[in-house]
Design a protein around this motif. Sequence first.
Motif, PDB file in Angstrom:
ATOM      1  N   LEU A  55       0.826  -1.211   0.000  1.00 53.61           N
ATOM      2  CA  LEU A  55       0.000   0.000   0.000  1.00 53.61           C
ATOM      3  C   LEU A  55       0.856   1.254   0.000  1.00 53.61           C
ATOM      4  CD1 LEU A  55      -3.020  -0.686   2.378  1.00 53.61           C
ATOM      5  CD2 LEU A  55      -2.977  -0.571  -0.109  1.00 53.61           C
ATOM      6  N   LEU A  97       3.900   1.540  -1.111  1.00 54.48           N
ATOM      7  CA  LEU A  97       4.499   1.680  -2.443  1.00 54.48           C
ATOM      8  C   LEU A  97       3.472   2.228  -3.421  1.00 54.48           C
ATOM      9  CD1 LEU A  97       6.549  -1.627  -2.773  1.00 54.48           C
ATOM     10  CD2 LEU A  97       7.448   0.687  -2.558  1.00 54.48           C
ATOM     11  N   GLU A  98       2.247   1.707  -3.320  1.00 52.64           N
ATOM     12  CA  GLU A  98       1.210   2.119  -4.261  1.00 52.64           C
ATOM     13  C   GLU A  98       0.938   3.623  -4.142  1.00 52.64           C
ATOM     14  OE1 GLU A  98      -2.336  -0.262  -4.110  1.00 52.64           O
ATOM     15  OE2 GLU A  98      -3.471   1.185  -5.303  1.00 52.64           O
ATOM     16  N   PHE A 132       4.759   5.741  -4.767  1.00 53.77           N
ATOM     17  CA  PHE A 132       5.434   5.707  -6.067  1.00 53.77           C
ATOM     18  C   PHE A 132       4.485   5.673  -7.256  1.00 53.77           C
ATOM     19  CE2 PHE A 132       8.600   4.156  -3.135  1.00 53.77           C
ATOM     20  CZ  PHE A 132       9.712   4.886  -3.522  1.00 53.77           C
ATOM     21  N   LEU A 133       3.278   5.161  -7.019  1.00 56.36           N
ATOM     22  CA  LEU A 133       2.400   4.962  -8.163  1.00 56.36           C
ATOM     23  C   LEU A 133       1.207   5.907  -8.140  1.00 56.36           C
ATOM     24  CD1 LEU A 133       2.303   1.072  -8.142  1.00 56.36           C
ATOM     25  CD2 LEU A 133       3.741   2.536  -9.538  1.00 56.36           C
ATOM     26  N   TYR A 150       0.052   6.921 -11.496  1.00 54.02           N
ATOM     27  CA  TYR A 150       0.094   5.884 -12.513  1.00 54.02           C
ATOM     28  C   TYR A 150      -1.332   5.548 -12.927  1.00 54.02           C
ATOM     29  CZ  TYR A 150       1.540   1.553 -14.803  1.00 54.02           C
ATOM     30  OH  TYR A 150       1.781   0.562 -15.716  1.00 54.02           O
ATOM     31  N   HIS A 156      -4.559   2.086 -16.713  1.00 51.64           N
ATOM     32  CA  HIS A 156      -5.830   1.367 -16.866  1.00 51.64           C
ATOM     33  C   HIS A 156      -6.862   1.991 -15.952  1.00 51.64           C
ATOM     34  CE1 HIS A 156      -3.311  -1.474 -18.889  1.00 51.64           C
ATOM     35  NE2 HIS A 156      -2.597  -1.642 -17.798  1.00 51.64           N
ATOM     36  N   TRP A 207      -8.690   0.763 -13.733  1.00 49.85           N
ATOM     37  CA  TRP A 207      -8.729   0.320 -12.346  1.00 49.85           C
ATOM     38  C   TRP A 207      -7.599   0.876 -11.496  1.00 49.85           C
ATOM     39  CZ3 TRP A 207      -7.973  -3.172 -16.440  1.00 49.85           C
ATOM     40  CH2 TRP A 207      -6.692  -3.680 -16.584  1.00 49.85           C
ATOM     41  N   ASN A 208      -6.642   1.556 -12.117  1.00 52.25           N
ATOM     42  CA  ASN A 208      -5.554   2.106 -11.314  1.00 52.25           C
ATOM     43  C   ASN A 208      -6.007   3.250 -10.413  1.00 52.25           C
ATOM     44  OD1 ASN A 208      -3.589   1.278 -14.067  1.00 52.25           O
ATOM     45  ND2 ASN A 208      -3.280   0.439 -12.023  1.00 52.25           N
ATOM     46  N   ALA A 223      -5.834   0.026  -3.741  1.00 51.25           N
ATOM     47  CA  ALA A 223      -5.702  -1.398  -3.392  1.00 51.25           C
ATOM     48  C   ALA A 223      -6.541  -2.274  -4.298  1.00 51.25           C
ATOM     49  CB  ALA A 223      -6.061  -1.641  -1.933  1.00 51.25           C
ATOM     50  N   PHE A 224      -6.627  -1.895  -5.570  1.00 50.14           N
ATOM     51  CA  PHE A 224      -7.487  -2.657  -6.481  1.00 50.14           C
ATOM     52  C   PHE A 224      -7.078  -4.123  -6.561  1.00 50.14           C
ATOM     53  CE2 PHE A 224      -8.140  -4.620 -10.602  1.00 50.14           C
ATOM     54  CZ  PHE A 224      -9.511  -4.584 -10.681  1.00 50.14           C
ATOM     55  N   TYR A 225      -5.756  -4.378  -6.656  1.00 51.62           N
ATOM     56  CA  TYR A 225      -5.327  -5.763  -6.856  1.00 51.62           C
ATOM     57  C   TYR A 225      -5.633  -6.631  -5.641  1.00 51.62           C
ATOM     58  CZ  TYR A 225      -3.196  -4.474 -11.255  1.00 51.62           C
ATOM     59  OH  TYR A 225      -3.004  -4.055 -12.537  1.00 51.62           O
ATOM     60  N   ALA A 226      -5.629  -6.010  -4.459  1.00 49.91           N
ATOM     61  CA  ALA A 226      -6.006  -6.773  -3.267  1.00 49.91           C
ATOM     62  C   ALA A 226      -7.471  -7.171  -3.360  1.00 49.91           C
ATOM     63  CB  ALA A 226      -5.759  -5.934  -2.017  1.00 49.91           C
ATOM     64  N   TRP A 252      -9.295  -7.366  -6.112  1.00 54.76           N
ATOM     65  CA  TRP A 252      -9.438  -8.311  -7.235  1.00 54.76           C
ATOM     66  C   TRP A 252      -8.982  -9.712  -6.818  1.00 54.76           C
ATOM     67  CZ3 TRP A 252     -12.383  -8.510 -11.165  1.00 54.76           C
ATOM     68  CH2 TRP A 252     -12.093  -9.255 -12.298  1.00 54.76           C
TER      69      TRP A 252
END
Lengths: 577, 71
Positions: free
Chosen positions: B17, B19-20, B23-24, B27, B30, B32-33, B37-40, B42
Amino acid sequence: MIVELLSVPAIILILGAFLLPLIPERIRSSAFILFPLIALGVLWTLPEGSLVQLPFASYELHLLTVDALSRIFGTIFVMIAIIGGIYAFHIKDLGQQTSALAYAGGALGVTFAGDFFSLFFFWEIMAAASTWLIWARQTEASDKAGMRYVLVHIFGGGLFMTGILLHLNGGGSFLIESLEQTYTVANVFMLLGVGLNSAIPPLHAWLADAYPKATITGAVFMSAFTTKSAVYVLIRLFPGWDILIYWGVAMALYGVVYAVLVNDIREILAYHIVSQVGYMVAGVGIGTEMAINGTTAHAFSHILYKSLLFMGAGAVIYATGKSKLTELGGFAKKMPVVVGLYMIGAFSISGFPFFNGFISKSMVVSAAGAAHLPTIMLLLILASVGTFLHTGLKLPYFTWFGEKKSDFSVSDVPLNMKIAMGMGAFFCTLFGVYPALLYNYLPYAVDYTPYTIYHFVEMMQILVFTFVGFWLLRKKLEGSPHIAIDTDWFYRRPADAVQYAFVELPNRFYGFVEQRSLKIAGGLSRFSKNPLQLLPFGSSNPDGKKEIKSDDFSASIGAALAFILFGFIVASLVVLL
Amino acid sequence: MKKWHWIALGIVFLISLILEFTFLADYDSHWWNHIPAFYAIWGFVGCVAIIYISKWLGKFFILSDEDYYDR
């Protein structure tokens, strides 16, 4: 000419398969490894281009066409033949050894074939040789599964050959080159034939049917060669065919669903081959340079970690004699090395950073993103959730951890099996840590960095929360003593009806006709024994039946025959003189 | 699962989190960015969905007795 032929890696291995029976048993396992080693050396010294031609009827066969793509595929096939050879080092079964070597030779032949006929020739060698790896298990289930396997592959080969012949007939090139995306009859047949070997649903059921029933060592070879050589041919013939994108994604998820349900550990892994090959098929469908690189890299990585996983599952079967989740459990401490090495394979397939799945799978997924296919990308990520869930969590948890579910003893696993697993694990980690070792040999120049913060964040979150989901719902994933019905239903279930319609029914019909004709013949022969019976006169015995006495008519018939014979002699004399 | 296992997982998630969000933050290649915590999400939703949907399909028509083909 002979010397030229010996520079063909496939021929080295197939020659090896012929020589193995002549080699004394105690050094045969070493000799098995020697041939792929020679092939590996040869294939890295070959220059690019079409190197060996052989006249065949009015065609010229191109047995050895080398470029970056065929070299990298050839390399991994040879590597796995060596690792598989070490894994099977303790096996003294000549049949398995020769067929495994010929099988590897077939895969290499497909890889370096420059024309359709050579390709098909080696394609069929693979089908025939791999069948023996199923039959060599020598159980009733493997006998039947092997028969189904070979029949399905004969069918697939037929589709492919039909496509090739139609392609040539329509003025298509005899040399292998990418086909334009038009759905001509020839192209569709070829796509179906190659699709069957790539295990694209609904033509995939042979894989999950046969691999769990193959021998322990045989399944390791099978997990590497058939589907991946088909992926190679897809790359050659069908790059950029849109339909493959959707097909690939569908199969990536299809395999995941079935892997939830099945109970046999090698069947779980087999369904995950379907799932993983889905990434590759989708990559071929996307067709960009990055996607083709990703597909090639993923095939390379996949062969390494999937064979490692099959070696781990094989070690479990070797040690316990059991293969079902509902019968295993609770013996991780008795085979810690195997568990550890298996987990490296599981981490690799799940895409953990620093293992080789991470550097190749993410490349295919990113290629989908770069080609503006966000939905495809999300679905592929979803499939990788399933991969970690089954191969990384469900299988090891219920196989080695969890409670023990039946009585079994755990015997020692031979050292050579562990060494082979160690080699697999070593390469899975090596290419994960130094992706350039692989990237430098991909067909196109690589402009991709797997180790970015974005990918780290992505994988960490996915893996952590897949684990959480698994832990909460793990009771649901417990195996159950059932089998999963797949598309093999269509040729297994109606087998009885088909047998009735095409074997028993004709059989009965012929039986009926046979009896009738025998009866008629019997009646006729009785009647012709004594034609005098038919005449209204003649002596009858007291019962009213006519007496049959041969001397009643023999003299007159004899006279008639004598006249006929005399007539013939006279006639022939007249003609001759 | 021992307590420290959960703590370790929590720390890994926390690092992701951080890092997200550091740094991102900008970013957005897409859609969903934009979701934190989208990937969590998903990963978790996907995992649960895979289990339930597969189980349902299994009950519905895929699973059968082990002697199904021998009968």
